[in-house]
Scaffold this active site. Structure first.
Site, PDB file in Angstrom:
ATOM      1  N   HIS A 210       0.847  -1.065   0.058  1.00 30.95           N
ATOM      2  CA  HIS A 210      -0.088  -0.008  -0.042  1.00 30.95           C
ATOM      3  C   HIS A 210       0.769   1.216  -0.053  1.00 30.95           C
ATOM      4  O   HIS A 210       0.579   2.233  -0.676  1.00 30.95           O
ATOM      5  CB  HIS A 210      -0.966  -0.172   1.155  1.00 30.95           C
ATOM      6  N   HIS A 214       1.347   4.306  -3.100  1.00 30.81           N
ATOM      7  CA  HIS A 214       1.316   5.868  -2.975  1.00 30.81           C
ATOM      8  C   HIS A 214       2.549   6.335  -3.628  1.00 30.81           C
ATOM      9  O   HIS A 214       2.447   7.435  -3.839  1.00 30.81           O
ATOM     10  CB  HIS A 214       0.826   5.973  -1.609  1.00 30.81           C
ATOM     11  N   HIS A 241      -7.768   0.443  -4.205  1.00 28.60           N
ATOM     12  CA  HIS A 241      -8.297   0.280  -3.090  1.00 28.60           C
ATOM     13  C   HIS A 241      -9.674  -0.484  -3.107  1.00 28.60           C
ATOM     14  O   HIS A 241      -9.920  -0.881  -1.999  1.00 28.60           O
ATOM     15  CB  HIS A 241      -8.273   1.824  -2.506  1.00 28.60           C
ATOM     16  N   GLU A 345      -9.445  11.825  -4.773  1.00 32.79           N
ATOM     17  CA  GLU A 345      -8.459  11.631  -3.769  1.00 32.79           C
ATOM     18  C   GLU A 345      -7.984  12.615  -3.123  1.00 32.79           C
ATOM     19  O   GLU A 345      -7.892  12.535  -1.690  1.00 32.79           O
ATOM     20  CB  GLU A 345      -7.246  10.944  -4.645  1.00 32.79           C
ATOM     21  N   HIS A 360     -10.883  12.154  -0.066  1.00 30.45           N
ATOM     22  CA  HIS A 360      -9.999  11.147   0.497  1.00 30.45           C
ATOM     23  C   HIS A 360      -9.035  11.714   1.433  1.00 30.45           C
ATOM     24  O   HIS A 360      -9.006  10.907   2.533  1.00 30.45           O
ATOM     25  CB  HIS A 360      -9.810  10.117  -0.611  1.00 30.45           C
ATOM     26  N   HIS A 364      -8.625  10.866   5.730  1.00 31.34           N
ATOM     27  CA  HIS A 364      -7.356  10.472   6.215  1.00 31.34           C
ATOM     28  C   HIS A 364      -6.920  11.306   7.662  1.00 31.34           C
ATOM     29  O   HIS A 364      -6.853  10.724   8.740  1.00 31.34           O
ATOM     30  CB  HIS A 364      -6.215  10.168   5.494  1.00 31.34           C
ATOM     31  N   HIS A 400     -12.535   3.720   2.957  1.00 28.00           N
ATOM     32  CA  HIS A 400     -12.414   3.453   1.639  1.00 28.00           C
ATOM     33  C   HIS A 400     -13.614   2.389   1.216  1.00 28.00           C
ATOM     34  O   HIS A 400     -14.073   2.523   0.062  1.00 28.00           O
ATOM     35  CB  HIS A 400     -11.071   2.308   1.412  1.00 28.00           C
TER      36      HIS A 400
HETATM   37 CU1  CUO Z   1      -4.465   4.346   0.236  1.00 30.79          CU
HETATM   38 CU2  CUO Z   1      -6.433   5.834   1.520  1.00 30.79          CU
HETATM   39  O1  CUO Z   1      -4.757   5.034   1.765  1.00 30.79           O
HETATM   40  O2  CUO Z   1      -5.669   5.728  -0.279  1.00 30.79           O
END
Ligand code: CUO
Length: 987
Positions: A210, A214, A241, A345, A360, A364, A400
């Protein structure tokens, strides 16, 4: 088996063909890169790099850079202390932290020429905050696309992948200079149902995947500035995701938990999370209690978030988003998802960040800061603010799921695929099967199990004269499976190239109802995508799971990597460069979900479509062996032209309308076993034998080495051996009694290993060995530690060429079997362990029922007591505190409420312990002991338990299946028996 070898052999040939042998220049660079990841919070201990750091200064060499202004601003700011200080926590989601890190990335990214890049990185490494440095350096290395390999992130920053307990023990071991393996537990306790799936969210490989995704697709990436393409980044953001989300649900269902629900801004976040982890600088990761409500942050409110969401929803329903110039950008086509992904995002390519916000990323941050939104308490950033730690928190999946539902809303507006879009005329799938590599006769049954893995903790602790490097590792439990092969028969009217897409779907929902394809399709998990040349006529296709386009097969640790590079530099070995080297990719072990011990039903689906129409041939060929399904191809087009997730990304009306001849869907089961029950593969057997032949050639010498390693790691175990418990370790190797013991152990093992291909004999011998150890003080934890050390020593003694992955897994199974036998023997001698013999069905049924009851322990507990008192009014008198309260007022009586709650908590404890005979025994024993003091007799107790069972039956309704009934009956019978024993001990 033969085929497996063949397909693996083929895979290796392809892989080698693509890889080039590294020359010395490359090797030197690779070595330098590795060293730049080592012990980042301390001064650089590499002589060459320390010298560069002293003598090179970018500010004196500005003319060498293509962006001298940025270089100057950056390093002047660093020199004057305006940058984040070393030792502080780097948070990518904090604007200033990110701005600085991106600035350094920019400097490194544009220093294309190696020498300049290297010297700049070395200079920065000593001066910039280590988190920022590594993030910028890693992202720059990945985007050089030269095939460099970075160590796994869990070795660079072990604090982000382990917990405080492990780190504490590691420090202790380092202080005492003791090589140690520290078993790491998953976060939380068994009282938290979420813990049942923590093996997934906390898997070190999943977190590595993961975080690397990113880093390959940073949300701040400006393609105009840094180059590209970042092809379909928004769509891939959704898809990667989405796949994590549906995988998580499949794990939940494997563990009797209901699918995850989405976050909502004005509802409480049901599950809390206590990471029990610390940063390297000693600050703790904040915890979140259950049922927290979202709080406004200083620069953005919850209402803002709701507005952004509404605008997105409005755009989805209207079929277009508005860009900055007020143009309507249509969503109702295959590219819509990409635009939506970028806006949600949000990434630097969002069409209108002011209008759509950054749902998104901000979600977080909202989750991370929910316990200290105004920074009143100065808490450190939460796990949700690091891509390395986010999936640990169950709220990650809720967040998610929320994203995923919005994406689904959009996809549901698209016209379902037509037959023409799905079909591949002239191509028909005749047969589709899957078999594990162990048992070719067993069709469509896959097997998962937990294996152990290690994290080298060297970088977790500083090193000094008194605390030198010593091997300290954390041991983690990770889900994996027996590799399997797909066998597919396809007939084609004429020769063609096809692309095969393989998906897995859960068959039944949580209620046990079979899901139709309309429902199951959205949860399809992609397992593989590969090309095949079809000849006219019948084709038989074999494909191994290890070739999957979603997984990253193996990750080497820092020390292994460095050794391989240094061996090649000194001509002791060869090193191959793979330009498509990826760090993103689902860990191999997580390819399929856990399943259940009795076997969980899944649908396995394959579809063949036209390669010529569907595929960008160049990028597909170059990335064929890389995990391109979830990770794309860096710097190139996504190899598949179809929408990601095709054909399950859009609404399906019915199987009848959907089905074409070029697809097939079969039912398979996934069974979860304990490691000790997993059969040896023929390869493992032969590898165990060949490695063992090295050990048995010198029983005394190797036996001594084994024991010395054991005592060195776990000094207290020497005490168990009376005959040499007091001999100093230096003198042990010459001590007769010790040598005899060492030789005897090897001889004993030799006898067992000699029968490894005769299962019954092997089992009998194991049992005998276990039986001989049952009276020792040795507990199984001790044995577990010992066997891990044994496997390590066998690895060292036999050398890396002989000690293959099959040898490794084989030996682990040998010792897992031994431990299991010892556990069985031990529980037998302790006698009287309340082993409730539940069938897997009964166990699942009980757990499901309990989920219902558990929602209101107090209320349900009161109903149970009332039901009991109704049948036996005199029983109320036993309870002094509410003996006199009229029955219709009991529900408002606090003492009564407390009694009901406590009772149900006991049952809850029992249910939690249901998988573990020893935990169950402990709970029952405690219960029995407690009732010795009560004025209850066993007859009353039996009646009461009967009423409890009746109430459960009423409350769960249809869930009270025959399996549930027989399960509860057995469980309560055992409870009564144990309480009975408790009572008779008294009387
Ligand atoms: Cu990978 Cu939320 O953590 O996009």
């Amino acid at each position: 088996m033969k085929f497996y070898l063949l397909s693996v052999a083929l895979l290796v040939t392809i892989a080698l063909a693509k890889k080039e042998k590294a020359d010395k220049t490359f090797l030197k660079k690779q070595q330098s890169i590795l060293k730049l990841t080592w012990r980042l919070s301390q001064a650089n201990d590499d002589v060459e790099q320390a010298e560069i750091s002293q003598n090179y200064n970018p500010l004196d060499n500005l003319t060498s850079y293509s962006n001298p202004d940025t270089v100057q601003t950056l390093f002047e700011a660093v020199n004057s202390g305006e940058y984040k200080a070393r030792g502080e926590i780097f948070n990518l989601f904090a604007e200033e932290d990110r701005k600085q890190a991106v600035e350094l990335f920019e400097v490194l990214h544009f220093a294309k020429e190696w020498d300049l890049f290297y010297k700049t990185a070395v200079f920065a490494r000593d001066r910039v905050n280590e988190g920022q440095f590594y993030y910028a350096f890693m992202t720059a290395v990945l985007h050089r696309n030269e095939g460099f390999v970075l160590p796994p992130p869990y070795e660079v920053f072990p604090h982000l992948f382990t917990n405080s307990d492990v780190i504490r023990q590691a420090y202790k071991a380092k202080m005492t200079q003791t090589p140690t393996i520290i078993p790491m537990n998953f976060t939380g306790t068994i009282r938290n149902p979420e813990q049942r799936v923590s093996y997934f969210g906390e898997d070190i490989g999943l977190n590595a995947h993961h975080s690397h995704w990113h880093a390959d697709f940073p949300f701040w990436w400006d393609s105009d500035k840094y180059g590209g393409p970042k092809d379909r980044q928004g769509e891939l953001f959704w898809y990667t995701h989405h796949q994590l989300t549906v995988r998580f649900d499949a794990e939940r269902l494997s563990n009797g938990l209901q699918e995850v629900e989405e976050l909502q801004w004005d509802k409480p976040i049901l599950e809390g999370f206590v990471p029990k982890a610390t940063y390297k600088n000693g600050q703790e990761f904040p915890s979140r209690p259950d049922n927290m409500i979202f709080q406004d942050l200083p620069h953005i409110t919850v209402t803002d978030m709701k507005h952004y969401e509404l605008r997105i929803r409005d755009g989805i329903a209207a079929g277009f988003l508005k860009d900055k110039e007020h143009n309507a950008i249509s969503l109702n086509n295959s590219d819509g998802i990409d635009i939506l992904g970028k806006a949600m995002e949000s990434s630097a390519d969002s069409i209108n960040p002011n209008y759509y916000g950054s749902i998104h990323n901000m979600a977080h941050v909202f989750l991370s800061k929910v316990t200290d939104p105004k920074n009143k308490y100065g808490l450190a950033p939460g796990v949700m603010e690091h891509f390395e730690t986010a999936t640990r928190d169950p709220a990650f999946f809720r967040l998610h799921k929320y994203m995923d539902f919005l994406f689904k809303e959009h996809k549901d507006y698209l016209v379902p695929y037509t037959r023409e879009e799905i079909d591949f005329p002239g191509v028909r799938v005749d047969r589709f099967e899957v078999k594990t590599i162990i048992d070719k006769a067993d069709r469509n049954n896959l097997v998962t199990y937990f294996d152990t893995d290690h994290i080298d903790l060297a970088n977790a602790m500083d090193t000094s004269e008194t605390a030198k490097d010593v091997e300290i590792k954390a041991q983690v439990s990770r889900l994996t499976h027996i590799p399997f092969n797909y066998e597919i028969e396809v007939s084609a009217n004429s020769a063609a190239t096809a692309v095969a897409r393989v998906f897995l779907m859960v068959k039944n929902n949580w209620y046990g109802e079979e899901m139709k394809i309309e429902e199951a399709g959205w949860g399809a998990m992609e397992l593989d995508k590969f090309s095949v040349k079809l000849f006219s006529g019948l084709n038989t296709i074999n494909r191994s799971s290890v070739e999957s386009s979603v997984v990253l097969n193996e990750r080497k640790g820092y020390k292994q990597l460095l050794a391989a590079v240094e061996d090649a530099l000194e001509d002791r070995g060869e090193y191959f460069v793979d330009k498509q080297q990826r760090h993103c990719g689902l860990p191999r072990g997580l390819l399929i979900p856990k399943g259940t011990s009795e076997g969980m039903a899944f649908r396995l689906f394959v579809i063949f479509t036209d390669y010529e129409k569907d595929i960008h041939a160049d990028s597909f060929k170059s990335g064929r062996d890389s995990p391109h399904s979830y990770c794309g191809i860096l710097g190139d087009k996504y190899p598949d032209k179809r929408p990601l997730g095709f054909p399950f990304d859009r609404k399906i009306q019915s199987w009848e309308l959907f089905e074409t001849e070029n697809m097939k869907d079969i039912e398979i089961t996934i069974k979860h076993k304990s490691l000790s029950k997993v059969d040896f593969s023929p390869e493992e057997i032969s590898q165990i034998k060949s490695t063992w032949s090295v050990i048995r050639s010198d029983p005394t010498g190797n036996g001594v080495t084994l024991y010395l390693n054991w005592f060195q790691s776990l000094p207290e175990t020497q005490k168990q051996f009376k005959r040499f418990s007091n001999i100093t370790r230096e003198q042990l190797s010459t001590n007769e009694a010790f040598r005899t013991q060492a030789t005897a152990t090897i001889t004993r093992l030799d006898d067992i290993i000699s029968s490894i291909d005769h299962p019954t004999e092997f089992c009998t011998k194991m049992k005998k060995l276990a039986g001989d150890h049952k009276f020792r003080d040795a507990n199984t934890k001790n044995f577990r530690d010992m066997t891990n050390i044994f496997v390590e020593v066998i690895r060292k003694l036999t050398g890396k060429t002989l000690f293959t992955p099959a040898a490794n897994s084989g030996w682990k199974k040998v010792f897992a079997r031994l431990i299991e036998k010892i556990e069985e023997e031990t529980s037998f001698t302790h006698g009287h362990i309340a082993k409730v013999q539940l069938t897997p069905d009964e166990m699942i049924a009980i757990k499901r029922n309990w989920e219902v009851i558990h929602q209101d322990l107090t209320g349900n507990g009161m109903d149970m007591y009332l039901h009991w008192f109704a049948a036996f009014p005199h029983m109320q008198k036993v309870f002094k505190k509410f003996a006199q309260v009229p029955r219709d007022q009991l529900k408002t009586n606090d003492a009564f409420k407390a009694q009901a709650t406590v009772t149900l908590h006991w049952i809850d404890d029992m249910i939690e312990a249901i998988d573990s005979p020893s935990d169950m025994a402990a709970v029952m024993k405690r219960l029995g002991r407690m009732h010795q003091t009560r004025h209850t007799n066993i007859y009353d107790f039996r009646e009461m338990v009967k009423r409890i069972q009746e109430v459960i039956g009423t409350k769960v309704g249809e869930g009270y299946t025959p399996a549930a009934e027989s399960g509860w009956t057995k469980l309560f019978a055992k409870l009564v028996e144990n309480i009975g024993d408790g009572l008779s001990e008294k009387h």
